[in-house]
Design a protein around this motif. Structure first.
Motif, PDB file in Angstrom:
ATOM      1  N   GLU A  45       0.825  -1.207   0.000  1.00  0.00           N
ATOM      2  CA  GLU A  45       0.000   0.000   0.000  1.00  0.00           C
ATOM      3  C   GLU A  45       0.862   1.260   0.000  1.00  0.00           C
ATOM      4  O   GLU A  45       0.601   2.202  -0.752  1.00  0.00           O
ATOM      5  CB  GLU A  45      -0.916  -0.019   1.224  1.00  0.00           C
ATOM      6  CG  GLU A  45      -1.922   1.102   1.276  1.00  0.00           C
ATOM      7  CD  GLU A  45      -3.063   0.946   0.308  1.00  0.00           C
ATOM      8  OE1 GLU A  45      -3.756   1.949   0.030  1.00  0.00           O
ATOM      9  OE2 GLU A  45      -3.276  -0.182  -0.187  1.00  0.00           O
ATOM     10  N   ILE A  46       1.897   1.287   0.839  1.00  0.00           N
ATOM     11  CA  ILE A  46       2.718   2.504   0.900  1.00  0.00           C
ATOM     12  C   ILE A  46       3.811   2.501  -0.164  1.00  0.00           C
ATOM     13  O   ILE A  46       4.158   3.550  -0.714  1.00  0.00           O
ATOM     14  CB  ILE A  46       3.324   2.709   2.308  1.00  0.00           C
ATOM     15  CG1 ILE A  46       4.230   1.553   2.707  1.00  0.00           C
ATOM     16  CG2 ILE A  46       2.215   2.906   3.333  1.00  0.00           C
ATOM     17  CD1 ILE A  46       5.003   1.808   3.997  1.00  0.00           C
ATOM     18  N   LEU A  47       4.349   1.326  -0.480  1.00  0.00           N
ATOM     19  CA  LEU A  47       5.410   1.265  -1.485  1.00  0.00           C
ATOM     20  C   LEU A  47       4.876   1.589  -2.876  1.00  0.00           C
ATOM     21  O   LEU A  47       5.585   2.165  -3.709  1.00  0.00           O
ATOM     22  CB  LEU A  47       6.064  -0.116  -1.468  1.00  0.00           C
ATOM     23  CG  LEU A  47       6.885  -0.418  -0.211  1.00  0.00           C
ATOM     24  CD1 LEU A  47       7.230  -1.907  -0.150  1.00  0.00           C
ATOM     25  CD2 LEU A  47       8.153   0.433  -0.180  1.00  0.00           C
ATOM     26  N   ASN A  48       3.629   1.235  -3.141  1.00  0.00           N
ATOM     27  CA  ASN A  48       3.025   1.567  -4.424  1.00  0.00           C
ATOM     28  C   ASN A  48       2.969   3.075  -4.628  1.00  0.00           C
ATOM     29  O   ASN A  48       3.199   3.576  -5.733  1.00  0.00           O
ATOM     30  CB  ASN A  48       1.620   0.964  -4.497  1.00  0.00           C
ATOM     31  CG  ASN A  48       0.983   1.107  -5.857  1.00  0.00           C
ATOM     32  OD1 ASN A  48       1.530   0.678  -6.862  1.00  0.00           O
ATOM     33  ND2 ASN A  48      -0.179   1.733  -5.895  1.00  0.00           N
ATOM     34  N   LYS A  49       2.657   3.815  -3.554  1.00  0.00           N
ATOM     35  CA  LYS A  49       2.654   5.284  -3.641  1.00  0.00           C
ATOM     36  C   LYS A  49       4.037   5.793  -4.001  1.00  0.00           C
ATOM     37  O   LYS A  49       4.195   6.689  -4.851  1.00  0.00           O
ATOM     38  CB  LYS A  49       2.218   5.892  -2.309  1.00  0.00           C
ATOM     39  CG  LYS A  49       0.849   5.468  -1.803  1.00  0.00           C
ATOM     40  CD  LYS A  49      -0.279   5.999  -2.659  1.00  0.00           C
ATOM     41  CE  LYS A  49      -1.632   5.688  -2.028  1.00  0.00           C
ATOM     42  NZ  LYS A  49      -2.748   6.076  -2.921  1.00  0.00           N
ATOM     43  N   LEU A  50       5.051   5.242  -3.365  1.00  0.00           N
ATOM     44  CA  LEU A  50       6.414   5.699  -3.619  1.00  0.00           C
ATOM     45  C   LEU A  50       6.846   5.398  -5.051  1.00  0.00           C
ATOM     46  O   LEU A  50       7.479   6.239  -5.712  1.00  0.00           O
ATOM     47  CB  LEU A  50       7.373   5.041  -2.623  1.00  0.00           C
ATOM     48  CG  LEU A  50       8.857   5.389  -2.771  1.00  0.00           C
ATOM     49  CD1 LEU A  50       9.086   6.890  -2.751  1.00  0.00           C
ATOM     50  CD2 LEU A  50       9.672   4.692  -1.676  1.00  0.00           C
ATOM     51  N   VAL A  51       6.501   4.236  -5.559  1.00  0.00           N
ATOM     52  CA  VAL A  51       6.894   3.865  -6.924  1.00  0.00           C
ATOM     53  C   VAL A  51       6.208   4.774  -7.948  1.00  0.00           C
ATOM     54  O   VAL A  51       6.810   5.166  -8.948  1.00  0.00           O
ATOM     55  CB  VAL A  51       6.584   2.383  -7.184  1.00  0.00           C
ATOM     56  CG1 VAL A  51       6.738   2.046  -8.665  1.00  0.00           C
ATOM     57  CG2 VAL A  51       7.510   1.500  -6.351  1.00  0.00           C
ATOM     58  N   TYR A  52       4.954   5.138  -7.692  1.00  0.00           N
ATOM     59  CA  TYR A  52       4.286   6.079  -8.596  1.00  0.00           C
ATOM     60  C   TYR A  52       4.910   7.468  -8.511  1.00  0.00           C
ATOM     61  O   TYR A  52       5.008   8.176  -9.516  1.00  0.00           O
ATOM     62  CB  TYR A  52       2.785   6.152  -8.285  1.00  0.00           C
ATOM     63  CG  TYR A  52       1.967   5.203  -9.123  1.00  0.00           C
ATOM     64  CD1 TYR A  52       1.652   5.506 -10.445  1.00  0.00           C
ATOM     65  CD2 TYR A  52       1.525   3.992  -8.604  1.00  0.00           C
ATOM     66  CE1 TYR A  52       0.920   4.637 -11.228  1.00  0.00           C
ATOM     67  CE2 TYR A  52       0.782   3.109  -9.368  1.00  0.00           C
ATOM     68  CZ  TYR A  52       0.482   3.438 -10.685  1.00  0.00           C
ATOM     69  OH  TYR A  52      -0.241   2.567 -11.459  1.00  0.00           O
ATOM     70  N   ALA A  53       5.317   7.870  -7.324  1.00  0.00           N
ATOM     71  CA  ALA A  53       5.932   9.190  -7.171  1.00  0.00           C
ATOM     72  C   ALA A  53       7.350   9.217  -7.706  1.00  0.00           C
ATOM     73  O   ALA A  53       7.803  10.233  -8.248  1.00  0.00           O
ATOM     74  CB  ALA A  53       5.926   9.589  -5.695  1.00  0.00           C
ATOM     75  N   GLU A  54       8.060   8.080  -7.562  1.00  0.00           N
ATOM     76  CA  GLU A  54       9.466   8.014  -7.985  1.00  0.00           C
ATOM     77  C   GLU A  54       9.672   6.743  -8.805  1.00  0.00           C
ATOM     78  O   GLU A  54      10.233   5.751  -8.333  1.00  0.00           O
ATOM     79  CB  GLU A  54      10.385   8.019  -6.758  1.00  0.00           C
ATOM     80  CG  GLU A  54      10.250   9.266  -5.895  1.00  0.00           C
ATOM     81  CD  GLU A  54      11.147   9.246  -4.667  1.00  0.00           C
ATOM     82  OE1 GLU A  54      12.005   8.331  -4.558  1.00  0.00           O
ATOM     83  OE2 GLU A  54      11.004  10.145  -3.815  1.00  0.00           O
ATOM     84  N   PRO A  55       9.222   6.736 -10.039  1.00  0.00           N
ATOM     85  CA  PRO A  55       9.269   5.509 -10.841  1.00  0.00           C
ATOM     86  C   PRO A  55      10.675   5.020 -11.181  1.00  0.00           C
ATOM     87  O   PRO A  55      10.829   3.894 -11.662  1.00  0.00           O
ATOM     88  CB  PRO A  55       8.487   5.882 -12.106  1.00  0.00           C
ATOM     89  CG  PRO A  55       8.482   7.364 -12.154  1.00  0.00           C
ATOM     90  CD  PRO A  55       8.512   7.829 -10.740  1.00  0.00           C
ATOM     91  N   THR A  56      11.689   5.837 -10.947  1.00  0.00           N
ATOM     92  CA  THR A  56      13.061   5.380 -11.196  1.00  0.00           C
ATOM     93  C   THR A  56      13.740   4.916  -9.908  1.00  0.00           C
ATOM     94  O   THR A  56      14.925   4.559  -9.932  1.00  0.00           O
ATOM     95  CB  THR A  56      13.894   6.505 -11.834  1.00  0.00           C
ATOM     96  OG1 THR A  56      13.945   7.632 -10.943  1.00  0.00           O
ATOM     97  CG2 THR A  56      13.300   6.947 -13.165  1.00  0.00           C
TER      98      THR A  56
END
Length: 700
Positions: free
Chosen positions: A493-504
């Motif tokens: 749930e939280i890591l998905n937010k981070l990956v969308y915010a920082e896809p690299t």
């Protein structure tokens, strides 16, 4: 040739197997040499965590493995298996490889596979020729996703559902003729409109024999329309999503693809289609074919929009098509399809139960294995009837108490008495996504909270979440903490937010992949398992390189209606490119008496059949038979004009303008952020007949 000459894309004929769906089949079998050695195929991959292993251990202790009747039934009537484990396609690739799953037969329990799914995967390893009813009904199983069934008639074979591919169907016919004696095929029955039930027809019959009446092809009402149209409009998106649901490019491994629930996989050979010569239109139709008496039960709106069961009254044998198999099916197919009607499905099973199930002594189907004895047949039919019925009613019961679509999958449960029955387990579907599908069918995707009615896109909202959580470092730290505690869904749930915010952010993507992987290992449904594992693979490695299944070809393209072809042009139109352009094009097929007006206005391309515009900017007259050459890429419009097969009147630049407004859909779009920098999925070329390669060929 002009750069704007492409008229349609590979998306158009993506996959025709909806929900029974079209499964993995890439043309290249991806095997795993480390399957039995505990070696993960991905250098970044993880073995099951202690939490996952404990869940799997608990399930092994709780589930009803003492009921082994399915194993007895799956082997009953075995006659022989071939001396090969692979079937080659005409193009030289491996069309079918049951041997790539042989590691499942080693008797080893894998903590990376839900024990119920592993049980199903072993059951689907049955391979070869089986007798269902002595000297009357035979099946060849393990040659494709579906079974091919042979009914012994007075003079030959009546074939039910000739698989996906020409090559596997031909191999099956050869095997039964070698073992039981050569017999001609006198009829083919398509039980429904999914391609694993008709695509191999050219491997068992010659179209000329169908045209002459020597061979009958029988299908339910609506078959042709649904066989072609079901997946066209969103075909490119469906094909891309298929790589998740069916794990098409995952290695066949305890850590990857293990099964497809209704069969091992789908063959990667040549898919064809011969139009039915007899269409069953009534709810019930009795017919005798070469001495075999059959009653067809139309069941539209169940597993497929066009589907029918068949009863053999003289033999007390019931063919359940794909309405009753060894699993609860998809109400919603994850690759994408219209949501099915669980209540109607339940009711049609109930009709069959009361009309045929009271006396049937054998029940066999297009997937899984037969059941014998009336008590056993009624037990399975009731289990499936009640599971679909309860899925509909139970979800609506909760919905009427305020449970929303975003809560339903965590609230709805199947009654304990059904959970104990293997025939009511959700392999092809899952309880979670099917329960959400029912509420979506009746109430739609909105949960009633205005926040979710017009939500921000995840790539827009994610940076705010990351900022409010203090940046990437504390999110990764918390994600690791949750992962190490076995709380994988909270971690994602939280890591998905981070990956969308920082896809690299590779550290974030790898950690999210780790969470996905453990969730995947715990799933009973291979569709859900594959989706998590494929997403994990792409997060770690980027979009993989591979080929789409061969689902287009001359048969499929010729069977498209002109209206369907023109409708899809409307999908491909880029309104921004079109701007305020306006024009009308008349299209006429004099050989079949069809006429259309294709009109562009307000950034929208529409068509209407049965009219011609008096003020058309361009008129095209071409026989449908010649137009099919263009549809298949065998001729360009300029070539049709030169050969006098097409006549043009008006401003040909209108056609040039139209093609310049068209978008080309690429299958390699991102499903997860930051994955498109690696190799992109390559679409199969299908020997130059892919509709994706079609070019209009405008005059210079």
């Amino acid at each position: 040739m002009n750069k704007h000459t492409k008229i349609i894309t590979a998306a158009l004929m993506s996959t025709f197997l909806s929900t029974a769906a079209f499964a993995a089949g890439t043309g290249d079998v991806v095997t795993d040499d480390g399957a039995l050695k505990g070696i993960h195929f991905d250098k970044k991959g993880n073995t099951p965590s202690t939490f996952t292993a404990e869940i799997i251990k608990k399930l092994r202790a709780e589930m009803n493995f003492e009921d082994a009747r399915d194993f007895e039934e799956a082997r009953k009537g075995f006659i022989a298996e071939p001396d090969y484990r692979q079937i080659m396609a005409e193009s030289g690739n491996v069309a079918w490889d049951i041997g790539s799953y042989d590691w499942l037969l080693a008797g080893q329990d894998f903590d990376s596979i839900h024990p119920s799914l592993q049980r199903q995967a072993v059951l689907n390893m049955n391979y070869g020729l089986f007798e269902v009813m002595e000297d009357k009904i035979y099946q060849i199983r393990g040659y494709d996703l579906a079974n091919i069934t042979f009914i012994k008639s007075d003079t030959g074979w009546i074939i039910f559902d000739p698989l996906t591919a020409k090559e596997t169907a031909a191999a099956a016919l050869k095997l039964i003729n070698e073992k039981l004696g050569e017999r001609p095929v006198v009829a083919v029955v398509y039980s429904h409109s999914h391609a694993d039930h008709f695509g191999g027809v050219r491997g068992v019959v010659d179209e000329a024999d169908v045209a002459s009446g020597k061979v009958k092809i029988i299908a339910p009402i609506g078959f042709m329309e649904n066989a072609i149209a079901e997946n066209v409009y969103a075909g490119n998106a469906m094909n891309r999503r298929m790589f998740f649901q069916y794990g098409s490019l995952l290695p066949r491994s305890p850590y990857g693809h293990v099964d497809q629930s209704i069969g091992k996989n789908t063959a990667a050979g040549n898919l064809g289609l011969i139009e039915p010569s007899i269409v069953i239109t009534d709810d019930f139709t009795e017919m005798t074919v070469d001495g075999v008496r059959m009653e067809f039960q139309n069941t539209p709106g169940t597993e497929a929009p066009a589907e029918m069961n068949t009863y053999f009254p003289d033999w007390k044998a019931f063919w359940a098509a794909e309405n009753i198999t060894g699993t609860i099916h998809n109400i919603y197919t994850l690759r994408g399809a219209l949501v099915r009607d669980a209540l109607e499905w339940s009711k049609q099973v109930n009709v069959a139960l009361y009309k045929y199930g009271q006396e049937a002594e054998v029940m066999f189907a297009s997937h899984s294995w037969p059941r014998w004895g009336n008590d056993r047949i009624q037990e399975v039919m009731r289990a499936q009837r009640d599971t679909y019925g309860h899925l509909n009613n139970g979800v609506l019961n909760l919905a009427n108490k305020g449970v929303t679509i975003n809560q339903m999958h965590n609230e709805y449960t199947v009654p304990a008495s059904l959970q104990e029955q293997w025939a009511a387990r959700s392999y092809h579907g899952s309880v979670e996504h099917n329960s959400r599908a029912v509420i979506n069918r009746y109430l739609g995707y909105w949960d009633g909270n205005p926040t979710t009615l017009i939500p921000a896109s995840p790539e827009d909202s994610a940076p705010l979440y990351v900022e409010m959580m203090g940046g990437s470092a504390p999110i990764i730290a918390k994600g690791e903490e949750l992962y190490n505690a076995g709380k994988y869904k909270l971690a994602q749930e939280i890591l998905n937010k981070l990956v969308y915010a920082e896809p690299t952010n590779m550290e974030a993507k790898d950690l999210l992949a780790d969470a996905f992987e453990q969730v995947g290992y715990q799933q009973e449904s291979p569709s859900v398992r594959n989706s998590f594992l494929a997403a994990a693979f792409e997060l770690r490695n980027g979009i993989p390189e591979g080929s789409t299944p061969k689902t287009s070809g001359p048969d499929m393209i010729k069977a498209m209606t002109t209206e369907l072809f023109l409708n899809f042009l409307g999908v491909r139109l880029n309104s921004d490119k079109a701007g305020d352009a306006e024009f009308k094009i008349n299209l006429s097929h004099p050989d079949i008496g069809e006429q259309f007006v294709l009109e562009l206005s307000n950034g929208t391309l529409t068509n209407i059949q049965g009219f011609q515009a008096d003020n058309a900017d361009l008129s095209i007259t071409v026989d449908r038979s010649s137009f099919e050459k263009l549809m298949m890429g065998l001729a360009t419009m300029s070539e049709l004009v030169k050969t006098n097969e097409a006549k043009i009147d008006g401003n040909f630049d209108t056609l040039e303008q139209l093609t310049s407004f068209m978008d080309d859909f690429e299958i390699g779009f991102e499903m997860m952020p930051g994955t498109s920098d690696a190799n992109r999925v390559q679409a199969a070329q299908d020997d130059g007949l892919s509709i994706g390669n079609l070019e209009l060929g405008l005059p210079e």
